[in-house]
Write an enzyme that holds these catalytic residues in place. Structure first.
Site, mmCIF file in Angstrom:
data_model
loop_
_atom_site.group_PDB
_atom_site.id
_atom_site.type_symbol
_atom_site.label_atom_id
_atom_site.label_comp_id
_atom_site.label_asym_id
_atom_site.label_seq_id
_atom_site.Cartn_x
_atom_site.Cartn_y
_atom_site.Cartn_z
ATOM 1 N N ASP A 290 -18.759 27.649 18.213
ATOM 2 C CA ASP A 290 -19.812 26.964 17.471
ATOM 3 C C ASP A 290 -20.921 26.365 18.327
ATOM 4 O O ASP A 290 -22.067 26.302 17.898
ATOM 5 C CB ASP A 290 -19.193 25.877 16.589
ATOM 6 C CG ASP A 290 -18.406 26.469 15.426
ATOM 7 O OD1 ASP A 290 -18.914 27.418 14.813
ATOM 8 O OD2 ASP A 290 -17.295 26.000 15.150
ATOM 9 N N TYR B 116 -17.865 24.048 8.015
ATOM 10 C CA TYR B 116 -17.165 22.961 8.678
ATOM 11 C C TYR B 116 -18.094 21.841 9.110
ATOM 12 O O TYR B 116 -19.220 22.074 9.495
ATOM 13 C CB TYR B 116 -16.463 23.467 9.939
ATOM 14 C CG TYR B 116 -14.991 23.662 9.714
ATOM 15 C CD1 TYR B 116 -14.164 22.568 9.484
ATOM 16 C CD2 TYR B 116 -14.429 24.920 9.705
ATOM 17 C CE1 TYR B 116 -12.823 22.739 9.244
ATOM 18 C CE2 TYR B 116 -13.083 25.097 9.468
ATOM 19 C CZ TYR B 116 -12.281 24.003 9.237
ATOM 20 O OH TYR B 116 -10.963 24.175 9.006
HETATM 21 CU CU LIG Z 1 -10.183 24.669 10.416
#
Ligand SMILES: [Cu+2]
Ligand SMILES: *[C@@H]1O[C@H](CO)[C@@H](O)[C@H](O)[C@H]1NC(C)=O
Ligand SMILES: *[C@@H]1O[C@H](CO)[C@@H](O)[C@H](O)[C@H]1NC(C)=O
Length: 527
Positions: free
Chosen positions: A346, A434
């Site tokens: 990420d 997320y």
């Molecule tokens: Cu996760």
């Protein structure tokens, strides 16, 4: 990792699988009566100049980099796409020598740009207004995805007739589709020398939580430069799109009767205000701590020049030169054609700072928080301010920092307790589904606590099962009808250049070894 005193720490966070809709507070704290939103005056960044050699590039400086690049010969016909413009930090020795009032070491920028499929890494000297270094394709791989890459990739499938056919066969209308490029990568020799991503789609019909409605099995491999669909794969025609009922997570959408007794509003009072201050934009001073805090496109939040004041002689002692989250690695344990490549990095692929949206006052960060903005460059090289990206606050959670009572065995009647108050620097990156919450917490006893919180949505997989599934055939538990929570890990690596009382630090690992004593034998007596 330039110095031996840098340590890479790896935290393995366990597999996190939560059912998405659980108990919710009826309303957010900020919407309760008596909880007015305290506001911090927005900062006008247009004329700001740096105060410290480690200060991020200012709006003016990013504009200057853009001007220098526009008149740089290789780009005189076409301006490249800018992926990052970041401060090229001066050498550590120069920074350590620098004192307030001294002239700055030269201000330099490092630029990552793309032009005609080639990566360019440029060094720009802001004082002499010159490009001092230029490497083309210096290594394998490609720069972090730009916002333009992401939005172009998400539109690319619609130019593909096969995609339209597949969507129509599922009775999905194109207006309810949201497509995303989850992971850049190298997917095989046919894609050599190309920047490719896999694009996946979701349906947002009936819910803004489209992550819960994957169009399973539909994967388009897209060339990021030509926006051509290189490969089309549809293996999920018989997998239904999961229902949207009860997937909307917003306060306003919670219609079900509350099962949990409501909580009264809570807030920590600081009648005399906060006890930390932020000087010159980035220097944080609190209790015995002094450090430099800034936003970063890739790492999100960088803490530098961390020092603690010696309680005996009042002198500042070095603790850490620099600390930040260097990368994430999030592999999913599923070998399906539409899942095997899901192994997000990420920080390097999207940028934790680039993914950090403004924090929500009172709910993301408590009352009396101080907010700091992030300044980045857009794909066309212009400065861009992300307001309220980082917050700083004093945390008091009702804990004890130290205590001792006496009087049971002696005549001293002592009741001593100190409340535990810490300072937290926080940011939250919303990388797709997320949300990562980073807390750097400073304690008065010298401890720095780094916590990474995970929130947001799961990346889920559509499944033909709606109940009592055969667990062995699945890569994770069935969390709802037609939805599997695929098992995965989140690894976070940190760059920690510790300078505890100077650069010569070593890492000592103490392992206790259990010794067994024979019956009738006491090891204590034997020695
Ligand atoms: Cu996760
Ligand atoms: C696919 O459908 C979209 C939306 O209906 C349309 O704009 C596009 O032209 C179609 N593409 C092809 C190649 O038919
Ligand atoms: C660090 O330790 C090495 C080896 O003991 C020594 O040569 C060097 O001078 C030390 N550096 C500093 C800054 O103290």
């Amino acid at each position: 990792m330039e110095k031996t005193s840098c340590l890479h720490f790896c935290f393995i966070s366990c597999l996190v699988l939560f059912i998405i809709v659980g108990s919710w507070y009826r309303s957010s704290i900020s919407s309760l009566p008596g909880y007015s939103l305290q506001t911090q005056k927005p900062i006008d960044h247009s004329a700001k100049t740096p105060y410290h050699p480690l200060d991020p590039l200012t709006v003016k400086e990013i504009n200057r980099v853009r001007t220098i690049l526009s008149s740089y010969e290789p780009f005189s016909f076409t301006f490249p796409t800018i992926h990052t413009i970041l401060l090229d930090e001066p050498d550590k020795v120069q920074v350590l020598k620098w004192r307030k009032g001294d002239p700055f070491p030269p201000r330099k920028a490092q630029v990552l740009a793309l032009l005609n499929g080639q990566s360019h890494v440029l060094n720009v000297d802001l004082d002499s207004r010159r490009v001092t270094g230029h490497a083309i394709n210096p290594s394998s791989g490609y720069p972090v995805l730009s916002m333009d890459d992401i939005s172009a990739a998400s539109k690319a499938p619609f130019s593909n007739a096969e995609f339209n056919k597949s969507i129509a066969a599922r009775w999905v209308s194109s207006s309810e589709l949201i497509c995303l490029p989850p992971s850049a990568g190298w997917f095989g020799p046919n894609e050599e020398g190309k920047r490719v991503v896999k694009v996946l789609c979701f349906s947002n019909q009936g819910t803004p939580n489209f992550y819960m409605r994957p169009i399973e099995g539909l994967v388009m491999t897209v060339d990021l430069d030509t926006l051509e669909v290189l490969k089309f794969s549809d293996t999920g025609r018989d997998i239904p799109i999961p229902k949207s009922a009860d997937t909307d997570y917003r306060y306003t959408a919670q219609k079900k009767e509350q099962k949990m007794e409501p909580l009264n509003p809570i807030s920590i009072e600081q009648p005399k205000g906060r006890s930390f201050r932020v000087e010159d934009g980035h220097i944080v001073k609190w209790a015995n701590w002094v450090f430099h805090l800034k936003a970063d496109h890739r790492a999100g939040l960088v803490i530098s020049r961390v020092m603690v004041r010696d309680s005996e002689n009042g002198e500042l002692r070095d603790v850490m030169y620099r600390g930040f989250a260097s990368e994430f690695f999030v592999p999913y344990m599923d070998l399906d054609e539409s899942w095997y490549f899901k192994s997000y990095m990420d920080a390097g692929e999207y940028g934790l700072g680039m993914s950090a949206l403004p924090l929500v006052p009172l709910n993301d960060c408590p009352r009396h928080s101080y907010y700091m903005d992030g300044i980045f460059a857009t794909p066309d090289g212009n400065p861009f301010v992300q307001p309220n990206m980082i917050c700083l606050f004093e945390r008091y959670a009702g804990d004890i920092s130290w205590r001792h009572s006496d009087g049971l065995l002696t005549d001293f009647q002592i009741r001593e307790a100190r409340p535990k108050v810490t300072l937290v620097a926080r940011m939250a990156a919303s990388v797709g589904n997320y949300d990562y919450i980073f807390d750097w917490e400073f304690q008065t006893d010298g401890l720095i606590n780094v916590k990474v919180g995970l929130s947001g949505m799961l990346m889920v997989k559509g499944s033909p099962y709606h109940q009592a599934p055969n667990q062995d055939a699945m890569s994770g538990p069935l969390i709802s009808e037609n939805l599997i929570g695929v098992v995965h890990d989140h690894f976070v690596t940190f760059h920690l250049d510790m300078d505890i009382d100077g650069a010569n630090n070593s890492f000592v690992n103490v392992n206790l070894v259990k010794e067994r004593s024979l019956p009738g034998e006491s090891l204590g007596r034997a020695t």
